[in-house]
Motif scaffolding. Structure first.
Motif, PDB file in Angstrom:
ATOM      1  N   ARG A   4     -10.578  -7.600  -0.752  1.00  9.67           N
ATOM      2  CA  ARG A   4      -9.697  -6.439  -0.633  1.00  9.67           C
ATOM      3  C   ARG A   4     -10.401  -5.371   0.201  1.00  9.67           C
ATOM      4  O   ARG A   4     -11.594  -5.207   0.139  1.00  9.67           O
ATOM      5  CB  ARG A   4      -9.386  -5.872  -2.011  1.00  9.67           C
ATOM      6  N   THR A  38      -5.690  -3.072  -0.058  1.00 18.27           N
ATOM      7  CA  THR A  38      -4.709  -4.025   0.444  1.00 18.27           C
ATOM      8  C   THR A  38      -5.412  -5.322   0.804  1.00 18.27           C
ATOM      9  O   THR A  38      -6.564  -5.314   1.215  1.00 18.27           O
ATOM     10  CB  THR A  38      -3.994  -3.476   1.684  1.00 18.27           C
ATOM     11  N   MET A  42      -3.234  -8.965   5.103  1.00 17.24           N
ATOM     12  CA  MET A  42      -2.097  -8.141   5.494  1.00 17.24           C
ATOM     13  C   MET A  42      -2.406  -7.269   6.710  1.00 17.24           C
ATOM     14  O   MET A  42      -1.552  -6.518   7.150  1.00 17.24           O
ATOM     15  CB  MET A  42      -1.649  -7.270   4.330  1.00 17.24           C
ATOM     16  N   THR A  73      11.357  -8.312   1.990  1.00 16.86           N
ATOM     17  CA  THR A  73      10.810  -9.578   1.507  1.00 16.86           C
ATOM     18  C   THR A  73      10.024  -9.303   0.232  1.00 16.86           C
ATOM     19  O   THR A  73       9.644  -8.162  -0.039  1.00 16.86           O
ATOM     20  CB  THR A  73       9.871 -10.249   2.534  1.00 16.86           C
ATOM     21  N   GLU A  74       9.762 -10.338  -0.524  1.00 16.22           N
ATOM     22  CA  GLU A  74       8.990 -10.179  -1.760  1.00 16.22           C
ATOM     23  C   GLU A  74       7.573  -9.692  -1.463  1.00 16.22           C
ATOM     24  O   GLU A  74       7.008  -8.909  -2.222  1.00 16.22           O
ATOM     25  CB  GLU A  74       8.967 -11.485  -2.551  1.00 16.22           C
ATOM     26  N   THR A  75       6.996 -10.135  -0.362  1.00 15.86           N
ATOM     27  CA  THR A  75       5.642  -9.700   0.008  1.00 15.86           C
ATOM     28  C   THR A  75       5.596  -8.197   0.210  1.00 15.86           C
ATOM     29  O   THR A  75       4.710  -7.512  -0.324  1.00 15.86           O
ATOM     30  CB  THR A  75       5.177 -10.413   1.292  1.00 15.86           C
ATOM     31  N   PHE A  76       6.533  -7.658   0.971  1.00 20.25           N
ATOM     32  CA  PHE A  76       6.527  -6.230   1.252  1.00 20.25           C
ATOM     33  C   PHE A  76       6.943  -5.409   0.039  1.00 20.25           C
ATOM     34  O   PHE A  76       6.457  -4.298  -0.161  1.00 20.25           O
ATOM     35  CB  PHE A  76       7.373  -5.927   2.486  1.00 20.25           C
ATOM     36  N   LYS A  77       7.826  -5.957  -0.787  1.00 17.88           N
ATOM     37  CA  LYS A  77       8.160  -5.281  -2.044  1.00 17.88           C
ATOM     38  C   LYS A  77       6.921  -5.194  -2.920  1.00 17.88           C
ATOM     39  O   LYS A  77       6.678  -4.182  -3.575  1.00 17.88           O
ATOM     40  CB  LYS A  77       9.285  -6.011  -2.765  1.00 17.88           C
ATOM     41  N   GLY A  78       6.114  -6.258  -2.922  1.00 14.92           N
ATOM     42  CA  GLY A  78       4.864  -6.244  -3.678  1.00 14.92           C
ATOM     43  C   GLY A  78       3.895  -5.206  -3.153  1.00 14.92           C
ATOM     44  O   GLY A  78       3.237  -4.498  -3.929  1.00 14.92           O
ATOM     45  N   LEU A  79       3.788  -5.074  -1.839  1.00 17.70           N
ATOM     46  CA  LEU A  79       2.921  -4.048  -1.252  1.00 17.70           C
ATOM     47  C   LEU A  79       3.400  -2.647  -1.614  1.00 17.70           C
ATOM     48  O   LEU A  79       2.595  -1.765  -1.918  1.00 17.70           O
ATOM     49  CB  LEU A  79       2.865  -4.195   0.269  1.00 17.70           C
ATOM     50  N   ASP A  82       2.390  -2.018  -5.105  1.00 14.42           N
ATOM     51  CA  ASP A  82       0.956  -1.735  -5.152  1.00 14.42           C
ATOM     52  C   ASP A  82       0.678  -0.288  -4.756  1.00 14.42           C
ATOM     53  O   ASP A  82      -0.163   0.381  -5.355  1.00 14.42           O
ATOM     54  CB  ASP A  82       0.175  -2.669  -4.218  1.00 14.42           C
TER      55      ASP A  82
END
Length: 109
Positions: A4, A38, A42, A73-79, A82
């Protein structure tokens, strides 16, 4: 485990009232960014998120709602989630009497 790194963010924010200045929004976003790590994978991607934040009188985050994320997308929703957690971790903030704000995060690394 994924290494990270601290995200270097370019952010802008708009307060829910006209009395809040851009410097207050920038302060909150930069402080939250200092608590946001992050995934290295990414790097080099772009996304944005609109977040509604409520604060206590002492400047602690009392509620956060991720309103919109692009791309969807689920990835960006997760970011975005976070980032919302980083907002909580870095509180309290000096909010100059503001109890609610809409923040817009734009991220190109």
């Amino acid at each position: 485990m994924v290494n990270r790194v601290l995200g270097i963010l370019v952010m802008s924010a708009v307060a829910t009232t006209a009395s809040a200045g851009d410097s207050l929004n920038q302060y909150i976003l930069e402080r939250a960014a200092s608590c946001w790590t992050t995934p290295t994978a990414m790097r080099g991607i772009s996304f944005s998120a609109d977040v509604h934040v409520s604060f206590t009188r002492e400047g602690h985050v009392s509620a956060i709602e991720v309103v919109d994320v692009e791309p969807q997308t689920e990835t960006f929703k997760g970011l975005a989630n976070d980032f919302a957690e980083a907002l909580k971790r870095c509180s309290p903030y000096v909010t100059e009497g503001m109890n609610e704000m809409n923040l817009t995060l734009s991220w190109p690394l």
